[in-house]
Design a protein around this motif. Sequence first.
Motif, PDB file in Angstrom:
ATOM      1  N   CYS A  83     -93.408  10.931  50.620  1.00 31.69           N
ATOM      2  CA  CYS A  83     -92.990  12.315  50.404  1.00 31.69           C
ATOM      3  C   CYS A  83     -94.202  13.218  50.223  1.00 31.69           C
ATOM      4  CB  CYS A  83     -92.081  12.395  49.189  1.00 31.69           C
ATOM      5  SG  CYS A  83     -91.645  14.081  48.706  1.00 31.69           S
ATOM      6  N   ASN A 119     -86.978  12.026  46.202  1.00 37.20           N
ATOM      7  CA  ASN A 119     -88.077  12.509  47.039  1.00 37.20           C
ATOM      8  C   ASN A 119     -87.607  13.389  48.188  1.00 37.20           C
ATOM      9  OD1 ASN A 119     -90.584  10.995  45.935  1.00 37.20           O
ATOM     10  ND2 ASN A 119     -88.951   9.468  46.009  1.00 37.20           N
ATOM     11  N   THR A 120     -86.320  13.706  48.191  1.00 35.38           N
ATOM     12  CA  THR A 120     -85.725  14.639  49.149  1.00 35.38           C
ATOM     13  C   THR A 120     -86.102  14.294  50.585  1.00 35.38           C
ATOM     14  OG1 THR A 120     -87.542  16.255  48.888  1.00 35.38           O
ATOM     15  CG2 THR A 120     -85.639  16.483  47.430  1.00 35.38           C
ATOM     16  N   PHE A 130     -85.976  19.258  42.933  1.00 31.08           N
ATOM     17  CA  PHE A 130     -87.281  18.634  43.111  1.00 31.08           C
ATOM     18  C   PHE A 130     -88.240  19.535  43.881  1.00 31.08           C
ATOM     19  CE2 PHE A 130     -84.295  15.034  42.675  1.00 31.08           C
ATOM     20  CZ  PHE A 130     -84.843  14.455  41.535  1.00 31.08           C
ATOM     21  N   ASP A 131     -88.590  20.670  43.276  1.00 29.85           N
ATOM     22  CA  ASP A 131     -89.562  21.583  43.857  1.00 29.85           C
ATOM     23  C   ASP A 131     -90.952  21.069  43.499  1.00 29.85           C
ATOM     24  OD1 ASP A 131     -91.247  23.616  44.590  1.00 29.85           O
ATOM     25  OD2 ASP A 131     -89.927  25.218  43.897  1.00 29.85           O
ATOM     26  N   PHE A 132     -91.515  20.232  44.363  1.00 32.38           N
ATOM     27  CA  PHE A 132     -92.788  19.579  44.056  1.00 32.38           C
ATOM     28  C   PHE A 132     -93.921  20.586  43.904  1.00 32.38           C
ATOM     29  CE2 PHE A 132     -90.278  16.150  45.767  1.00 32.38           C
ATOM     30  CZ  PHE A 132     -90.611  15.091  44.942  1.00 32.38           C
ATOM     31  N   ARG A 186     -84.612  20.245  47.436  1.00 36.62           N
ATOM     32  CA  ARG A 186     -85.834  20.580  46.697  1.00 36.62           C
ATOM     33  C   ARG A 186     -85.613  21.805  45.820  1.00 36.62           C
ATOM     34  NH1 ARG A 186     -90.616  19.022  51.119  1.00 36.62           N
ATOM     35  NH2 ARG A 186     -90.131  16.792  51.024  1.00 36.62           N
ATOM     36  N   GLU A 194     -84.794  20.904  52.145  1.00 37.77           N
ATOM     37  CA  GLU A 194     -85.202  22.095  51.399  1.00 37.77           C
ATOM     38  C   GLU A 194     -84.160  22.484  50.361  1.00 37.77           C
ATOM     39  OE1 GLU A 194     -87.486  24.856  49.851  1.00 37.77           O
ATOM     40  OE2 GLU A 194     -88.113  23.417  51.393  1.00 37.77           O
TER      41      GLU A 194
END
Length: 302
Positions: free
Chosen positions: A184, A226-227, A286-288, A282, A279
Amino acid sequence: MTRRVKLAACQMGPVQSSASRPEVVGRLIHLLERAAKDGATLAVFPELALTTFFPRWEIDNETKLDVFYEASFPNAETQPLLDAARRLRIGFAIGFAEMVQDGAAKQRFNTMALVDAEGQVAGLYRKMHVPGSEMPEPGVTVHLERRYFAPGNLGFPVFDIDGLRVGLALCNDRRWPETYRMLCLNGAEIVLIGYNTPLLLDEAPQLAHLRMFHNHLPMQAGAYQNTVWVAAAAKAGLEDGQALIGGSCIIAPTGEITALATSLADEVVTYDADLGLIETCRRVNFDFARYRRPDQYRRICE
């Protein structure tokens, strides 16, 4: 603009030790044709798809052992599969035993190749989490991968193929969170996994009812956390006396299994994957870029 790709998990029934390479390649081409007919443009085959799962045996004769390895990929026997990919306009990933000649020494890896829709090899992945042991252990299901394969030395690369960002993994890799996290962080949108998994473990018969659950659980968690989209293909059925579980599947970034094999034979499952869902997931959890900033990591560790 919406981006979609139709994925295929090409499960294989058993590959017995008596099967020739041309025979196995013929089966693989047939599976690829079925996937393409259903509209798939990216497929995955199992780990060690070209042979039986030979690490279940103790093999001391090097000449007999070498028969299971590919000294190059493609070669004369496997090239027809790449020709079929070009003819059908479908990319694929396939697992095989790789032998690399390093001077007088031989390096052996459990490897997966990624091939694009032009029939060209886009890259290789070598299995990092090599399980088992070097010698048989009393009371333990014979699994001698560490005898026959070195841990991979290529890291967790992600490849650009036909407009997609694709990462690869093999069997035991799917159980480790680092696999999905590394792929990811390296930009993967899709993770293709091949595996061979025994139905029963001699050392843990009380866990037999959980084998399929534990097969899917880490892949669903890896996809969700991990989308990424995950497509996983198994060998299945009774192969040279050992039962393999199957359970090939396609998993969305939501963690949902969107397609699942129902047999222990050659079978193709497909799903029209919406890459925009990555997206969406995320933004939800999970907005890395927001929560996992490298500069913050450095300050915490210093």
